[in-house]
Each structure stands twice: as structure tokens, then as C-alpha cells.
Design a protein around this motif. Structure first.
Motif, PDB file in Angstrom:
ATOM      1  N   ILE A 271       0.601  -1.022  -0.195  1.00 54.95           N
ATOM      2  CA  ILE A 271      -0.164   0.351   0.527  1.00 54.95           C
ATOM      3  C   ILE A 271       0.807   1.076   0.614  1.00 54.95           C
ATOM      4  N   ASP A 272       0.707   2.051  -0.632  1.00 51.62           N
ATOM      5  CA  ASP A 272       1.380   3.555  -0.276  1.00 51.62           C
ATOM      6  C   ASP A 272       0.500   4.829   0.231  1.00 51.62           C
ATOM      7  N   PRO A 273       0.566   4.911   0.856  1.00 49.86           N
ATOM      8  CA  PRO A 273      -1.180   5.731   1.721  1.00 49.86           C
ATOM      9  C   PRO A 273      -0.223   7.699   0.611  1.00 49.86           C
ATOM     10  N   LEU A 274       0.772   7.815  -0.077  1.00 55.55           N
ATOM     11  CA  LEU A 274       0.571   8.702  -0.163  1.00 55.55           C
ATOM     12  C   LEU A 274       0.159   9.009  -1.674  1.00 55.55           C
ATOM     13  N   GLN A 275       0.121   7.625  -2.330  1.00 59.19           N
ATOM     14  CA  GLN A 275      -0.634   8.062  -3.781  1.00 59.19           C
ATOM     15  C   GLN A 275      -1.780   8.424  -4.139  1.00 59.19           C
ATOM     16  N   ALA A 276      -1.521   9.279  -5.127  1.00 58.79           N
ATOM     17  CA  ALA A 276      -1.963  10.349  -6.516  1.00 58.79           C
ATOM     18  C   ALA A 276      -4.088   9.341  -5.914  1.00 58.79           C
ATOM     19  N   CYS A 277      -4.967  10.132  -6.095  1.00 57.56           N
ATOM     20  CA  CYS A 277      -6.133   9.464  -6.226  1.00 57.56           C
ATOM     21  C   CYS A 277      -6.497   9.937  -7.492  1.00 57.56           C
TER      22      CYS A 277
END
Length: 309
Positions: A10-16
Motif C-alpha cells: 500500500i502507498d498511503p501517499l499515492q495520487a487519487c
């Protein structure tokens, strides 16, 4: 019932994407306060709509910004995972992440909201106050661990602190905000990166490290107190033994370990085994050092090391 067992980290900072959190497993979107018409085969709860199209699990949520805090974990457990609609800690973490990420347009803005809400409510709970929003403590997550944090803080020896397996790092942030030199570590690089990015926004000086708690890259006696708070129940027996030994090596003054006392391991929270007071006693005896085992909202092991003069 839907469960996920293997996928990319999981990348919690990935762009939506078009306002949605999307990874290879889930798509999470924020909905308005009025739920849309229920699609075929949709699971609907008070705060979530869930359906599976074969490629992705689609989750719509109606969680307002004032409820974006760590009690979201209890909300997911109560509405989706406890009843058996969904299963598994990985899927739980992805929906949790997606719900937070879609609470604000910017990645750090959304996580700052989450951290500020959570930290404020931990403080209110420790102070014995309820927060003003009606019913927001009913799912119990913050209410459960706030007294554990309070006790951990009371048990700190003088000086610096290292927390192993810090997860979001709320306890480490509280300790660092009090003026202690504090290092928070977690196995997940994404979690450590998130904590390192959010701490400056909160005005708290904190070092965040991605590391295995059983093989921490630091010399002996590198922190006065080493904490392992609700970590060992997530690890198998061999790994847990290594963590206790490593915490003892790293501590100059004291090791503080806390675990839940469960009849069965709760897989929703990623627990893989139960730990008893007898287990804590055995760990303490194995160190050959003075120790104390007690019970307070779970089990506690405190190991003291002689201070060099």
C-alpha cells in the motif's frame, strides 16, 4: 465474503484518480451524505456501499471529515468485517487507506486531517473527556488504546525513546511532543514515510525509520526506553522472541512491552496468536534481568537494565 491475500504494498501517499483511491484491489470513493441508488449486489451499511465487479472491490463511503480518525478502524470492523461481508487485514488496510485519502484532495492534507483528529481525541480520552461529535466513540478503537498509551507514557525511563512497530506512530508523536528525543520504527516503508511526512506538519520533531523490529539497525543501548506496544501479537513465536531480545539489546534503561489478552487472536486487526501473562513472564525470565508483569487493559512486561555509572 471477499478476502485479499497477496498484492502490491500500500502507498498511503499515492495520487487519487478522478477523485478515487485506486489500487490493484480496491476503488474507494467519497459519496455525498445521501447514498446513491443501490446497485445490484451492493452491500449497504450506514457509512459504506460495497460491490465487486470481478476486477476491483468498489467501496463508496459516507464518512464526514470530522469522523476521519483512527476510530475509522472500528467503523470498518463493525459494519463490514465483523459481520463477515469482508475479511482479511490487507483488505481492511486498503479500504481504511482509501477512506482517509478521499477525505481531502491532497494526500498530505488528508493524512494531516486524520492525524490531527486522532491526536486530539486521544488527548481528550486520556483526560477523561468525550469529544463533542455525538456518538463518534461508539466504535471504541481510540477509547481502547488511549489508556494503554497513558500507561506506556507513565512507564518511560528518563531520556530517549525508541518505539518498535509503531504503526501510525500516535504514541511516539505524543512522546516527542513532550520534548523527548524519539524514534518511531515500523516494518512498512509506506507507514514510516507517511509518519516522517506528517510529523513536521504537526510541528513535532520525530525520527521515523523503516525496519524489522527483530533486526533494528542501531547499536546496543541506543535508546533509554524501548517500547513494543501491541506488536508481538502480530508476529509468530520465533519473530516475537527476536523482537524481545532486540528490544533488550537496544534499551539502555528499560523495555516496556504491552499485549492484548485475548481468548482468540483477532484476525481483523492482524493478530496471528494470543499471548498470556505466563508468556510475558517467560520472556522476562529469559532476559536474566529484573522484570515485572502486570495487567492493565491487557498484559504488560517491564524489564529494567542496570544503569552504568
Amino acid at each position: 465474503m471477499t478476502e485479499v491475500t497477496t498484492s502490491a504494498p500500500i502507498d498511503p501517499l499515492q495520487a487519487c484518480v478522478d477523485g478515487a483511491y485506486v489500487d490493484e484491489v480496491v476503488e474507494v470513493r467519497a459519496q455525498g451524505p445521501v447514498p446513491p441508488r443501490r446497485a445490484l449486489h451492493t452491500i449497504r451499511t450506514e457509512h459504506f456501499d460495497v460491490h465487486n465487479d470481478g476486477d476491483l472491490l468498489h467501496v463508496g463511503h459516507r464518512v464526514p471529515p470530522e469522523l476521519v480518525d483512527d476510530d475509522l478502524a472500528g467503523l470498518l470492523a463493525d459494519e463490514l468485517f465483523g459481520p463477515g461481508w469482508l475479511r482479511g487485514p490487507e483488505l481492511f488496510e486498503r479500504i481504511f487507506t482509501g477512506t482517509v485519502r478521499t477525505s481531502r484532495s491532497g494526500a498530505l492534507d488528508s493524512w494531516e486531517l486524520f492525524y490531527r483528529n486522532t491526536m486530539a481525541r486521544i488527548e481528550q480520552r486520556i483526560d477523561g473527556r468525550r469529544w463533542p461529535e455525538s456518538g463518534t466513540d461508539r466504535h471504541g478503537t481510540i477509547a481502547d488504546y488511549a489508556p494503554i498509551y497513558a500507561r506506556a507514557e507513565q512507564l518511560l525511563a528518563a531520556g530517549s525513546v525508541l518505539e518498535l512497530g509503531c504503526c501510525f506512530g500516535f504514541l511516539s508523536l505524543r512522546i516527542a511532543a513532550g520534548g523527548r528525543r524519539t524514534t518511531a520504527s515500523d516494518l512498512s516503508p509506506g507507514t514510516s514515510q507517511l509518519l516522517a511526512a506528517v510529523a513536521p506538519r504537526l510541528g513535532i520533531p520525530l525520527t521515523a525509520v523503516a525496519a524489522d523490529a527483530g533486526h533494528f539497525p542501531a547499536p546496543d543501548a541506543s535508546a533509554d526506553t524501548v517500547l513494543a506496544i501491541h506488536l508481538l501479537e502480530h508476529l509468530d513465536a520465533e519473530h516475537g522472541d527476536r523482537v524481545v531480545a532486540e528490544a533488550t539489546r537496544l534499551a539502555a534503561r528499560r523495555v516496556v512491552i504491552a499485549v492484548p489478552l485475548e481468548d482468540e487472536a483477532d484476525e481483523t486487526w492482524g493478530h496471528v496468536r494470543t499471548i498470556s501473562l505466563d508468556d510475558l513472564t517467560a520472556w522476562g525470565r529469559a532476559t536474566g534481568l529484573p522484570f515485572e508483569v502486570s495487567e492493565h487493559h491487557g498484559g504488560w512486561l517491564v524489564i529494567d537494565k542496570p544503569v552504568s555509572r
